[in-house]
Design a protein around this motif. Sequence first.
Motif, PDB file in Angstrom:
ATOM      1  N   TYR A  96      43.434  34.811  56.670  1.00  0.00           N
ATOM      2  CA  TYR A  96      44.019  35.624  55.593  1.00  0.00           C
ATOM      3  C   TYR A  96      45.539  35.505  55.569  1.00  0.00           C
ATOM      4  N   LYS A  97      46.170  35.570  56.734  1.00  0.00           N
ATOM      5  CA  LYS A  97      47.628  35.498  56.796  1.00  0.00           C
ATOM      6  C   LYS A  97      48.152  34.183  56.234  1.00  0.00           C
ATOM      7  N   TRP A 137      44.143  35.863  42.969  1.00  0.00           N
ATOM      8  CA  TRP A 137      42.975  35.477  43.760  1.00  0.00           C
ATOM      9  C   TRP A 137      42.522  36.683  44.601  1.00  0.00           C
ATOM     10  N   LYS A 138      41.238  36.721  44.946  1.00  0.00           N
ATOM     11  CA  LYS A 138      40.687  37.877  45.645  1.00  0.00           C
ATOM     12  C   LYS A 138      40.022  37.478  46.966  1.00  0.00           C
ATOM     13  N   PHE A 139      40.320  38.255  48.017  1.00  0.00           N
ATOM     14  CA  PHE A 139      39.699  38.057  49.336  1.00  0.00           C
ATOM     15  C   PHE A 139      38.559  39.049  49.544  1.00  0.00           C
ATOM     16  N   VAL A 173      34.804  34.999  55.574  1.00  0.00           N
ATOM     17  CA  VAL A 173      35.885  35.196  54.601  1.00  0.00           C
ATOM     18  C   VAL A 173      35.536  34.472  53.305  1.00  0.00           C
ATOM     19  N   LEU A 174      35.674  35.167  52.184  1.00  0.00           N
ATOM     20  CA  LEU A 174      35.543  34.548  50.866  1.00  0.00           C
ATOM     21  C   LEU A 174      36.879  34.662  50.146  1.00  0.00           C
ATOM     22  N   LEU A 175      37.245  33.612  49.428  1.00  0.00           N
ATOM     23  CA  LEU A 175      38.449  33.643  48.599  1.00  0.00           C
ATOM     24  C   LEU A 175      38.030  33.205  47.197  1.00  0.00           C
ATOM     25  N   ILE A 176      38.089  34.131  46.252  1.00  0.00           N
ATOM     26  CA  ILE A 176      37.673  33.858  44.873  1.00  0.00           C
ATOM     27  C   ILE A 176      38.893  33.398  44.089  1.00  0.00           C
ATOM     28  N   SER A 177      38.842  32.178  43.577  1.00  0.00           N
ATOM     29  CA  SER A 177      39.982  31.549  42.911  1.00  0.00           C
ATOM     30  C   SER A 177      39.567  31.046  41.528  1.00  0.00           C
ATOM     31  N   PRO A 178      40.530  30.620  40.713  1.00  0.00           N
ATOM     32  CA  PRO A 178      40.171  30.031  39.412  1.00  0.00           C
ATOM     33  C   PRO A 178      39.315  28.775  39.552  1.00  0.00           C
ATOM     34  N   SER A 227      38.042  32.696  34.930  1.00  0.00           N
ATOM     35  CA  SER A 227      39.163  33.456  34.386  1.00  0.00           C
ATOM     36  C   SER A 227      39.505  34.609  35.318  1.00  0.00           C
ATOM     37  N   GLU A 228      40.646  35.237  35.084  1.00  0.00           N
ATOM     38  CA  GLU A 228      41.028  36.397  35.896  1.00  0.00           C
ATOM     39  C   GLU A 228      39.991  37.502  35.766  1.00  0.00           C
ATOM     40  N   GLU A 229      39.462  37.678  34.547  1.00  0.00           N
ATOM     41  CA  GLU A 229      38.432  38.693  34.320  1.00  0.00           C
ATOM     42  C   GLU A 229      37.170  38.377  35.125  1.00  0.00           C
ATOM     43  N   LYS A 230      36.798  37.089  35.166  1.00  0.00           N
ATOM     44  CA  LYS A 230      35.593  36.686  35.894  1.00  0.00           C
ATOM     45  C   LYS A 230      35.794  36.837  37.405  1.00  0.00           C
ATOM     46  N   ILE A 231      36.993  36.515  37.889  1.00  0.00           N
ATOM     47  CA  ILE A 231      37.309  36.697  39.312  1.00  0.00           C
ATOM     48  C   ILE A 231      37.109  38.151  39.706  1.00  0.00           C
ATOM     49  N   ASN A 232      37.633  39.060  38.878  1.00  0.00           N
ATOM     50  CA  ASN A 232      37.493  40.495  39.166  1.00  0.00           C
ATOM     51  C   ASN A 232      36.037  40.944  39.092  1.00  0.00           C
ATOM     52  N   GLU A 233      35.281  40.375  38.158  1.00  0.00           N
ATOM     53  CA  GLU A 233      33.865  40.739  38.011  1.00  0.00           C
ATOM     54  C   GLU A 233      33.079  40.326  39.265  1.00  0.00           C
ATOM     55  N   ILE A 234      33.315  39.100  39.755  1.00  0.00           N
ATOM     56  CA  ILE A 234      32.631  38.627  40.965  1.00  0.00           C
ATOM     57  C   ILE A 234      33.031  39.468  42.166  1.00  0.00           C
ATOM     58  N   TYR A 235      34.329  39.755  42.254  1.00  0.00           N
ATOM     59  CA  TYR A 235      34.832  40.575  43.367  1.00  0.00           C
ATOM     60  C   TYR A 235      34.145  41.946  43.386  1.00  0.00           C
TER      61      TYR A 235
END
Length: 240
Positions: free
Chosen positions: A60-61, A71-73, A90-95, A205-213
């Motif tokens: 993460y660091k 992006w979302k962890f 660890v998951l990192l959700i990116s575009p 998209s940013e919206e989709k990243i947030n939805e998955i998160y």
Amino acid sequence: MTEFYIEILKFFVGIIIIFFVLVILPICVKYRKSTYFNDTKKSIIKLAFDVGAYGEYRIYKHLKHYEKQGWKFLFNVYLPRGEETTEADVLLISPQGIFVFESKNYSGWIFGNEKYKMWTQTLPQGKGRKAKKEKFLNPIMQNNLHIKCLKEYLKEDIPMYSIIVFSERCELKKIEVSDTQVKVIKRNIVNRIIKSYSSMPCQLSEEKINEIYNKLYPLTQVSEDLKEKHVQDIKKRINN
């Protein structure tokens, strides 16, 4: 003579206080503000003594600057696997898709083949220490299972990338991997590897990243009973 020792004691106490205020306290404050702490609630004491958790935090660091790009962890994601669960570190959700990290915070020499069920960690002989070999589960197979369960849970065609991250303290002596979709690396180059994906077309998209998160986040906040069951299920499979 007694006054002399009292003054010496005061001096050392002062040094300890200064060290705590200037070094330890800022580290604690910074950690408590991190996404890793907010999501896992693991104290800095637990982090110091839990090798696995420390490895996750170090990943993460290295990559936390991507949070500024939206992006979302996610950490310790307990994915359904029939009546059991499998835990993604660890998951990192990116575009570009979802990076799935399997953290192995190991030292020593590492030997492995993507087709073998077990890999080997060798701790070389040192001062007053005999050489030692330990077997551990193939991390590529582990992460393939995580990705399979993740795809089944999300029920969407989202690009996912398997990245196996070992500690900088180890040496990857002989790692045989033919699958170009899998990366087996040391932690000090994890940022470089993720950066190499940034030129790929955006899929989310940013919206989709947030939805998955939002869909996956509840799987990180599971009960202690479920965590214990997960551990017992692993032990049962190993014994069998």
